[in-house]
Design a protein around this motif. Structure first.
Motif, mmCIF file in Angstrom:
data_model
loop_
_atom_site.group_PDB
_atom_site.id
_atom_site.type_symbol
_atom_site.label_atom_id
_atom_site.label_comp_id
_atom_site.label_asym_id
_atom_site.label_seq_id
_atom_site.Cartn_x
_atom_site.Cartn_y
_atom_site.Cartn_z
ATOM 1 N N TYR A 181 5.070 -27.795 75.499
ATOM 2 C CA TYR A 181 5.260 -28.741 74.530
ATOM 3 C C TYR A 181 4.045 -28.190 73.347
ATOM 4 O O TYR A 181 4.626 -28.538 72.205
ATOM 5 C CB TYR A 181 4.627 -30.022 75.106
ATOM 6 C CG TYR A 181 4.856 -31.089 74.374
ATOM 7 C CD1 TYR A 181 5.885 -32.021 74.703
ATOM 8 C CD2 TYR A 181 3.933 -31.599 73.287
ATOM 9 C CE1 TYR A 181 6.094 -33.291 73.656
ATOM 10 C CE2 TYR A 181 4.060 -32.586 72.538
ATOM 11 C CZ TYR A 181 5.169 -33.587 72.655
ATOM 12 O OH TYR A 181 5.336 -34.712 72.202
ATOM 13 N N ILE A 182 2.970 -27.683 73.937
ATOM 14 C CA ILE A 182 2.024 -27.277 72.829
ATOM 15 C C ILE A 182 2.199 -26.122 71.949
ATOM 16 O O ILE A 182 2.014 -25.848 70.865
ATOM 17 C CB ILE A 182 0.671 -27.293 73.461
ATOM 18 C CG1 ILE A 182 0.242 -28.584 74.242
ATOM 19 C CG2 ILE A 182 -0.481 -27.070 72.314
ATOM 20 C CD1 ILE A 182 0.168 -29.953 73.463
ATOM 21 N N TYR A 231 -3.757 -35.433 81.895
ATOM 22 C CA TYR A 231 -4.887 -35.213 80.767
ATOM 23 C C TYR A 231 -5.782 -34.017 81.339
ATOM 24 O O TYR A 231 -6.216 -33.054 80.563
ATOM 25 C CB TYR A 231 -5.474 -36.409 80.487
ATOM 26 C CG TYR A 231 -4.844 -37.264 79.678
ATOM 27 C CD1 TYR A 231 -3.810 -36.905 78.868
ATOM 28 C CD2 TYR A 231 -4.974 -38.528 79.502
ATOM 29 C CE1 TYR A 231 -3.125 -37.776 77.920
ATOM 30 C CE2 TYR A 231 -4.297 -39.475 78.691
ATOM 31 C CZ TYR A 231 -3.481 -39.016 78.047
ATOM 32 O OH TYR A 231 -2.736 -39.993 76.976
ATOM 33 N N ALA A 232 -6.124 -34.305 82.679
ATOM 34 C CA ALA A 232 -7.175 -33.162 83.318
ATOM 35 C C ALA A 232 -6.548 -31.873 83.203
ATOM 36 O O ALA A 232 -7.479 -30.638 82.752
ATOM 37 C CB ALA A 232 -7.572 -33.624 84.555
ATOM 38 N N LEU A 233 -5.397 -31.744 83.685
ATOM 39 C CA LEU A 233 -4.842 -30.329 83.740
ATOM 40 C C LEU A 233 -4.470 -29.705 82.132
ATOM 41 O O LEU A 233 -4.434 -28.619 81.983
ATOM 42 C CB LEU A 233 -3.392 -30.414 84.484
ATOM 43 C CG LEU A 233 -3.534 -30.713 85.868
ATOM 44 C CD1 LEU A 233 -2.422 -30.910 86.546
ATOM 45 C CD2 LEU A 233 -4.250 -29.459 86.602
ATOM 46 N N ALA A 234 -4.266 -30.815 81.292
ATOM 47 C CA ALA A 234 -4.007 -30.298 79.943
ATOM 48 C C ALA A 234 -5.435 -29.806 79.330
ATOM 49 O O ALA A 234 -5.554 -28.881 78.644
ATOM 50 C CB ALA A 234 -3.601 -31.458 78.948
ATOM 51 N N GLY A 238 -6.164 -26.092 77.831
ATOM 52 C CA GLY A 238 -6.749 -26.058 76.623
ATOM 53 C C GLY A 238 -8.078 -25.133 76.324
ATOM 54 O O GLY A 238 -8.068 -24.111 75.746
ATOM 55 N N ILE A 239 -8.806 -25.268 77.705
ATOM 56 C CA ILE A 239 -9.801 -24.597 77.694
ATOM 57 C C ILE A 239 -9.465 -22.975 77.885
ATOM 58 O O ILE A 239 -9.823 -21.985 77.290
ATOM 59 C CB ILE A 239 -11.023 -24.941 78.709
ATOM 60 C CG1 ILE A 239 -11.674 -26.237 78.526
ATOM 61 C CG2 ILE A 239 -12.038 -24.005 79.094
ATOM 62 C CD1 ILE A 239 -12.196 -26.893 79.425
ATOM 63 N N TRP A 240 -8.502 -22.690 78.866
ATOM 64 C CA TRP A 240 -7.817 -21.342 79.217
ATOM 65 C C TRP A 240 -7.433 -20.686 77.869
ATOM 66 O O TRP A 240 -7.774 -19.603 77.608
ATOM 67 C CB TRP A 240 -6.752 -21.631 80.042
ATOM 68 C CG TRP A 240 -6.614 -20.040 81.170
ATOM 69 C CD1 TRP A 240 -6.252 -19.188 80.570
ATOM 70 C CD2 TRP A 240 -6.437 -20.330 82.324
ATOM 71 N NE1 TRP A 240 -5.906 -18.285 81.463
ATOM 72 C CE2 TRP A 240 -6.049 -18.847 82.610
ATOM 73 C CE3 TRP A 240 -6.772 -21.067 83.529
ATOM 74 C CZ2 TRP A 240 -5.837 -18.298 84.037
ATOM 75 C CZ3 TRP A 240 -6.555 -20.633 84.891
ATOM 76 C CH2 TRP A 240 -6.271 -19.247 84.843
ATOM 77 N N THR A 241 -6.700 -21.511 77.181
ATOM 78 C CA THR A 241 -5.973 -20.992 76.006
ATOM 79 C C THR A 241 -7.127 -20.361 74.817
ATOM 80 O O THR A 241 -6.932 -19.408 74.348
ATOM 81 C CB THR A 241 -5.061 -21.901 75.255
ATOM 82 O OG1 THR A 241 -4.075 -22.398 76.211
ATOM 83 C CG2 THR A 241 -4.422 -21.228 74.281
ATOM 84 N N ILE A 242 -8.084 -21.174 74.714
ATOM 85 C CA ILE A 242 -9.289 -20.925 73.928
ATOM 86 C C ILE A 242 -9.958 -19.444 74.277
ATOM 87 O O ILE A 242 -10.355 -18.856 73.626
ATOM 88 C CB ILE A 242 -10.180 -22.183 73.830
ATOM 89 C CG1 ILE A 242 -9.618 -23.275 72.945
ATOM 90 C CG2 ILE A 242 -11.645 -21.719 72.973
ATOM 91 C CD1 ILE A 242 -10.325 -24.782 72.994
#
Length: 302
Positions: A181-182, A231-234, A238-242
């Motif tokens: 999605y992102i 939300y927690a998994l998202a 997000g942290i992993w992607t950054i």
């Protein structure tokens, strides 16, 4: 491209769930008739009929789901198409579920009364209403299955093995479809025929805001505990992607990240099972006063 996207949307949100509802309803009717004939011939008491009937209904839903998935579109979903399908399905699911829940609460006494009278008083109008309601809820189930399979198809575009997707269900599943999605593949940045979808994918801030909103809306159907988990998994995604960068994340998603989703799901399942097995159910002690069971005359005589 525009006609193809419209066809995809109508297939995923309308025709596939309707096909499931009609096929499943037909299998249910045939199964119930066969079961009734068998019980009549064997002269089995009616009291023993309900459990096999429930099993027949459940088997009908499973059969309908298998047929629906096997006949679902096999083409991979790009990001704009997936976002359009996901948003539309979620809004329809939540809106129809809220509407049906409201109507059930509003007419619950009438529904219960007619159900109780069915064995002695046949009403063709109520039977038609009951059949319509059954088809309606089967459509909702079919739309849920279609929503699940759309997510599954989008996850597969990241080359994640099927066994990992299956083992991530139910708790780790959102960790795998959220990136679809992102994020988008660098070579697959396509436009949608929907201006809303084009606005969503135009900026990361728009995508994230829409994702947060659509997950919140899904809570009306999937439950708000699942919203918090998503939300927690998202946030972890997000942290992993950054940390690794979007493009590198896409290339390596089928490795450590998908494995982490599987490990998380299995761990959480084991914790829940152990908790239910080891923690005894709590029961409240009930005190009954003698005055609650005896009349004043009986109390005087004692």
């Amino acid at each position: 491209m525009a006609n193809e996207q419209r066809t995809n949307l109508s297939t995923w949100t309308l025709w596939s769930p309707i096909k499931f509802a009609l096929i499943t309803f037909g299998i249910m009717i045939i199964g119930a008739i066969i079961l009734s004939i068998m019980y009549s011939w064997a002269q089995i008491p009616v009291d023993n009929f309900y459990t096999p009937l429930l099993l027949t209904l459940f088997a009908s839903i499973v059969a309908g789901a298998i047929i629906q998935i096997r006949t679902a579109p096999r083409s991979s979903l790009n990001r704009p198409t997936f976002i359009t399908i996901q948003n539309t399905q979620t809004i329809i699911l939540s809106a129809l579920f809220l509407l049906s829940s409201y109507l059930i609460l509003l007419y619950n006494q009438e529904i219960m009364l007619n159900l109780l009278l069915m064995e002695t008083h046949f009403s063709s109008t109520f039977l038609l209403t009951l059949s319509t309601c059954a088809l309606f809820y089967l459509y909702l189930i079919g739309l849920f299955i279609s929503n699940f399979y759309a997510k599954f198809s989008r996850i597969r575009t990241f080359n994640i093995p099927t066994w990992k997707i299956i083992l991530s269900i139910p708790f780790g599943f959102s960790a795998l479809w959220t990136p679809g999605y992102i994020l988008d593949h660098k070579s697959a940045k396509t436009k949608s025929n929907s201006n809303i979808t084009n606005w969503i994918i135009s900026k990361p801030a728009n995508t994230i805001a829409t994702y947060i909103a659509i997950i919140l809306v899904s809570g009306f159907f999937f439950g708000f505990n699942s919203v918090l988990l998503t939300y927690a998994l998202a946030l972890i995604f997000g942290i992993w992607t950054i940390q690794v960068g979007p493009q590198k994340f896409i290339k390596t998603m089928s490795g450590k990240y998908s494995t982490a989703a599987v490990v998380f799901n299995i761990t959480l399942l084991l914790i829940i099972l152990c908790f239910k097995a080891l923690v005894p159910p709590t029961t409240q002690a009930v005190q009954i006063n003698i005055s609650d069971t005896l009349t004043p005359t009986q109390i005087t005589n004692q």
